[in-house]
Design a protein around this motif. Sequence first.
Motif, PDB file in Angstrom:
ATOM      1  N   TYR A  44       7.663   3.679  16.246  1.00  0.00           N
ATOM      2  CA  TYR A  44       6.766   3.971  15.429  1.00  0.00           C
ATOM      3  C   TYR A  44       5.427   4.992  15.818  1.00  0.00           C
ATOM      4  O   TYR A  44       5.216   5.812  15.134  1.00  0.00           O
ATOM      5  CB  TYR A  44       6.187   2.724  14.519  1.00  0.00           C
ATOM      6  CG  TYR A  44       5.325   2.782  13.524  1.00  0.00           C
ATOM      7  CD1 TYR A  44       5.517   3.332  12.187  1.00  0.00           C
ATOM      8  CD2 TYR A  44       3.738   2.717  13.647  1.00  0.00           C
ATOM      9  CE1 TYR A  44       4.737   3.514  11.070  1.00  0.00           C
ATOM     10  CE2 TYR A  44       2.889   2.871  12.810  1.00  0.00           C
ATOM     11  CZ  TYR A  44       3.193   3.310  11.570  1.00  0.00           C
ATOM     12  OH  TYR A  44       2.473   3.610  10.181  1.00  0.00           O
ATOM     13  N   ARG A  83      17.562   2.184  12.692  1.00  0.00           N
ATOM     14  CA  ARG A  83      16.500   1.669  11.609  1.00  0.00           C
ATOM     15  C   ARG A  83      15.320   1.970  12.114  1.00  0.00           C
ATOM     16  O   ARG A  83      14.520   2.336  11.210  1.00  0.00           O
ATOM     17  CB  ARG A  83      16.698   0.203  11.613  1.00  0.00           C
ATOM     18  CG  ARG A  83      16.111  -0.271  10.328  1.00  0.00           C
ATOM     19  CD  ARG A  83      15.901  -1.956  10.534  1.00  0.00           C
ATOM     20  NE  ARG A  83      17.338  -2.574  10.720  1.00  0.00           N
ATOM     21  CZ  ARG A  83      18.361  -2.754  10.070  1.00  0.00           C
ATOM     22  NH1 ARG A  83      18.256  -2.418   8.898  1.00  0.00           N
ATOM     23  NH2 ARG A  83      19.343  -3.356  10.425  1.00  0.00           N
ATOM     24  N   THR A  87      12.937   4.682   9.698  1.00  0.00           N
ATOM     25  CA  THR A  87      11.949   4.037   9.005  1.00  0.00           C
ATOM     26  C   THR A  87      10.619   4.979   9.358  1.00  0.00           C
ATOM     27  O   THR A  87       9.858   5.661   8.540  1.00  0.00           O
ATOM     28  CB  THR A  87      11.661   2.715   9.499  1.00  0.00           C
ATOM     29  OG1 THR A  87      12.748   2.021   8.942  1.00  0.00           O
ATOM     30  CG2 THR A  87      10.426   2.153   8.463  1.00  0.00           C
ATOM     31  N   LYS A  90      10.718   8.475   7.527  1.00  0.00           N
ATOM     32  CA  LYS A  90      10.360   8.300   5.962  1.00  0.00           C
ATOM     33  C   LYS A  90       8.812   8.207   6.178  1.00  0.00           C
ATOM     34  O   LYS A  90       8.226   8.803   5.193  1.00  0.00           O
ATOM     35  CB  LYS A  90      10.858   6.840   5.408  1.00  0.00           C
ATOM     36  CG  LYS A  90      10.703   6.867   4.251  1.00  0.00           C
ATOM     37  CD  LYS A  90      11.379   5.866   3.380  1.00  0.00           C
ATOM     38  CE  LYS A  90      11.500   5.837   2.026  1.00  0.00           C
ATOM     39  NZ  LYS A  90      12.010   4.856   1.272  1.00  0.00           N
ATOM     40  N   GLU A  91       8.092   7.443   7.278  1.00  0.00           N
ATOM     41  CA  GLU A  91       6.763   7.316   7.334  1.00  0.00           C
ATOM     42  C   GLU A  91       6.092   8.781   7.276  1.00  0.00           C
ATOM     43  O   GLU A  91       4.977   9.031   6.668  1.00  0.00           O
ATOM     44  CB  GLU A  91       6.374   6.507   8.330  1.00  0.00           C
ATOM     45  CG  GLU A  91       4.882   6.206   8.436  1.00  0.00           C
ATOM     46  CD  GLU A  91       4.578   5.085   7.350  1.00  0.00           C
ATOM     47  OE1 GLU A  91       3.375   4.947   6.883  1.00  0.00           O
ATOM     48  OE2 GLU A  91       5.410   4.468   6.824  1.00  0.00           O
ATOM     49  N   THR A 139      17.702   3.403   3.937  1.00  0.00           N
ATOM     50  CA  THR A 139      16.226   3.510   4.568  1.00  0.00           C
ATOM     51  C   THR A 139      15.808   5.029   3.883  1.00  0.00           C
ATOM     52  O   THR A 139      14.552   5.018   3.506  1.00  0.00           O
ATOM     53  CB  THR A 139      15.969   3.678   5.944  1.00  0.00           C
ATOM     54  OG1 THR A 139      16.777   2.393   6.492  1.00  0.00           O
ATOM     55  CG2 THR A 139      14.608   3.845   6.312  1.00  0.00           C
TER      56      THR A 139
END
Length: 283
Positions: A44, A83, A87, A90-91, A139
């Motif tokens: 992240y 995953r 994710t 997408k952020e 997702t």
Amino acid sequence: MKVLVTGYTGQLGYDVVCEGANRGFKMIGVGSKDLDVTNEQDVYHYVKEVNPDAIIHCAAYTAVDKAEDDKQNCWNVNVEGTRHLATAAKEVGAKFIYISTDYVFDGEGEKPFLETDTPNPVGYYGLTKHEGEKVVQVTLDEWFIVRISWVFGINGNNFIKTMLRLSESRNELNVVGDQFGSPTYTFDLAPLLIDMIQGDKYGIYHASNEGFCSWAEFAKEIFKQANKDVKVNPITTEEYPTRAVRPKNSRMSKKKLIINGFKPLPKWEDALQHYLNKLFQEV
């Protein structure tokens, strides 16, 4: 365009970074030592900091036989790692390409599998790659899934290098002759992936070199082109038992590439010739 490529130390990731850089894109290639995809927080923060326009996810746990016993690590990389990256993509609003495999299919029959055919993996590696596909689809709203098979490239180990190594000490080899598919040369695949991220023709694609062969036929062509005098004896899958079940039919239809205006990859024999030329230049 800024593109993050996982699996940079592998065959495909390396060629994708080179291809993108040659086109003037800012390519950021990461290997497992640079970024642990199984660590959600690390992924992240890294993706947020880099803020790429696209992510091409080549990294995977690909030790097919080992996966049958090392299930947790295989799952963590192929499913959870995917995953985390999806994710994060997408952020930051990055386009996403997930590299998948012929192993998502059961290998039954003789017809080439269509992109729309229902996956039915028979081994744990294939199961995790299929789960990775599902994660991407759930997702993200916009995604590419690109299934490939029988991969070979300059940067890493592969079937061709193994055959050439064995030819140094053997003049006769037994090679499985009842498993059929298409080799995929990463040098040929990389331009297609870079083309894809510049457009919006999202969906599932099959992308291997044109034409089909068995492993034994592949080996014969390797020795023929490399001028090696090695006799290849085709054997059955049953005569060469492995920990994981191999699909006998890995033929995949590439019709969707053509329908969406993408150029098919060259014939596998031509890809092999190009690869051997590069390989022998480097020796």
